[in-house]
Design a protein around this motif. Structure first.
Motif, short mmCIF file in Angstrom:
data_model
loop_
_atom_site.label_atom_id
_atom_site.label_comp_id
_atom_site.label_asym_id
_atom_site.label_seq_id
_atom_site.Cartn_x
_atom_site.Cartn_y
_atom_site.Cartn_z
N GLU A 178 -102.40 15.55 -95.61
CA GLU A 178 -103.19 16.15 -94.50
C GLU A 178 -101.96 17.00 -93.72
O GLU A 178 -100.82 16.49 -93.51
CB GLU A 178 -103.74 15.20 -93.69
N GLU A 180 -100.99 19.04 -89.93
CA GLU A 180 -101.25 19.33 -88.55
C GLU A 180 -100.19 20.54 -87.94
O GLU A 180 -98.99 20.30 -88.17
CB GLU A 180 -101.30 18.24 -87.73
N TRP A 181 -100.79 21.49 -87.51
CA TRP A 181 -99.81 22.33 -86.77
C TRP A 181 -100.26 23.30 -85.72
O TRP A 181 -101.34 23.16 -85.64
CB TRP A 181 -99.27 23.45 -88.04
N ARG A 197 -104.45 24.61 -81.88
CA ARG A 197 -104.13 23.54 -82.81
C ARG A 197 -104.89 23.68 -84.22
O ARG A 197 -105.98 23.80 -84.01
CB ARG A 197 -104.12 22.14 -82.42
N TRP A 198 -104.30 23.48 -85.32
CA TRP A 198 -105.02 23.62 -86.57
C TRP A 198 -104.61 22.55 -87.53
O TRP A 198 -103.56 21.72 -87.20
CB TRP A 198 -104.47 24.80 -87.35
N LYS A 199 -105.63 22.20 -88.36
CA LYS A 199 -105.52 20.99 -89.48
C LYS A 199 -105.83 21.52 -90.76
O LYS A 199 -106.64 22.39 -90.75
CB LYS A 199 -106.04 19.90 -88.94
N SER A 201 -105.67 20.25 -95.23
CA SER A 201 -105.35 19.66 -96.46
C SER A 201 -104.80 20.45 -97.64
O SER A 201 -105.45 21.56 -97.86
CB SER A 201 -106.38 18.79 -96.82
N TRP A 229 -108.25 24.85 -94.41
CA TRP A 229 -107.56 24.46 -92.98
C TRP A 229 -108.80 24.80 -92.19
O TRP A 229 -109.89 25.59 -92.38
CB TRP A 229 -106.26 25.38 -92.97
N LYS A 231 -109.41 25.12 -87.36
CA LYS A 231 -109.21 25.12 -86.21
C LYS A 231 -109.49 23.77 -85.38
O LYS A 231 -110.82 23.54 -85.54
CB LYS A 231 -109.34 26.56 -85.27
N VAL A 232 -108.75 23.23 -84.83
CA VAL A 232 -109.21 21.97 -83.95
C VAL A 232 -109.85 22.24 -82.72
O VAL A 232 -109.16 22.80 -81.89
CB VAL A 232 -107.88 21.07 -83.71
#
Length: 234
Positions: A178, A180-181, A197-199, A201, A229, A231-232
């Protein structure tokens, strides 16, 4: 007369018994003295020559084996997203399956994948590095190609610059991680436009590279086989 004959026969008998009057024995003794030593020495030299030849073959074989073995001990350095050293050690102390090495590769890979640079040459290098870490014929190759086709970084660079800061990479399985960036978009004057914020796998596999060009950019043979991926949402 009889006395003289008797004495002569006695001398002949003594000469025969002593061997000095036998021409065969005298010739044999002379042969042994003259040539027997030469033959023995020649035999010894032949034996020495065979032993030295065998030793030479062993030495050459040993030198070839030593020359074929690498004497270079690689040293691996792990860095974070801004180039600071966070770990390192001799290559013999780590394996290709080490999670720290996979995490370090994914740190750099996500930054190269999602960044948009104003320098066209730098952008080209980032794209090349992304594909160097993507397994050929994998789902990840299709996903990355679709991303570049739908959102070409060269076109986006005409109006904005995107910097990526990876916050965390942690394993969920033996081969899946996982990520996160944070992505910061700026206009060409450097003013911040958005911070998102993005996440995502990524699934990775390890295969020793065989191509010289790939070996230079991906020496550990860590390849992304699948990636997603999003966007959060706040």
């Amino acid at each position: 007369m009889m006395s003289a004959s008797k004495n002569t026969n006695s001398v002949a008998v003594r000469n025969t018994r002593g061997g000095s009057a036998n021409p065969y024995l005298d010739g044999r003794r002379e042969w042994d003295e003259r040539y027997g030593g030469l033959i023995a020495r020649a035999k010894n030299w032949r034996l020495i020559a065979v032993v030295e030849a065998f030793a030479l073959v062993l030495c050459i074989g040993g030198m070839i084996r030593i020359a074929s073995e690498s004497r270079v001990q690689p040293y691996i350095v792990e860095v974070d997203s801004i180039g600071r050293q966070v770990g390192g050690g001799m290559a013999s102390q780590a394996t290709l399956a080490d999670d720290k090495l996979k995490r370090a590769a994914l740190f750099r890979w996500v930054e190269d994948l999602r960044s948009v640079a104003s320098d066209g040459g730098l952008q080209r290098q980032m794209i090349d590095r992304v594909y160097a870490y993507v397994a050929q014929g994998s789902l990840a190759q299709t996903q990355v190609s679709d991303f570049y086709r739908n959102e070409p970084p060269q076109t986006r660079a005409q109006s904005l610059i995107v910097t990526v800061e990876v916050a965390a990479v942690f394993p969920t399985t033996a081969s899946t991680f996982e990520i996160e960036w944070v992505e910061t978009s700026r206009n060409l004057q450097g003013a911040v436009q958005t911070v998102q914020r993005w996440k995502g796998s990524a699934t990775v596999a390890v295969h020793a590279p065989t191509d010289e060009a790939l070996m230079r950019v991906n020496p550990l043979g860590i390849y992304v086989t699948e990636v997603n991926w999003s966007k959060v949402l706040k």
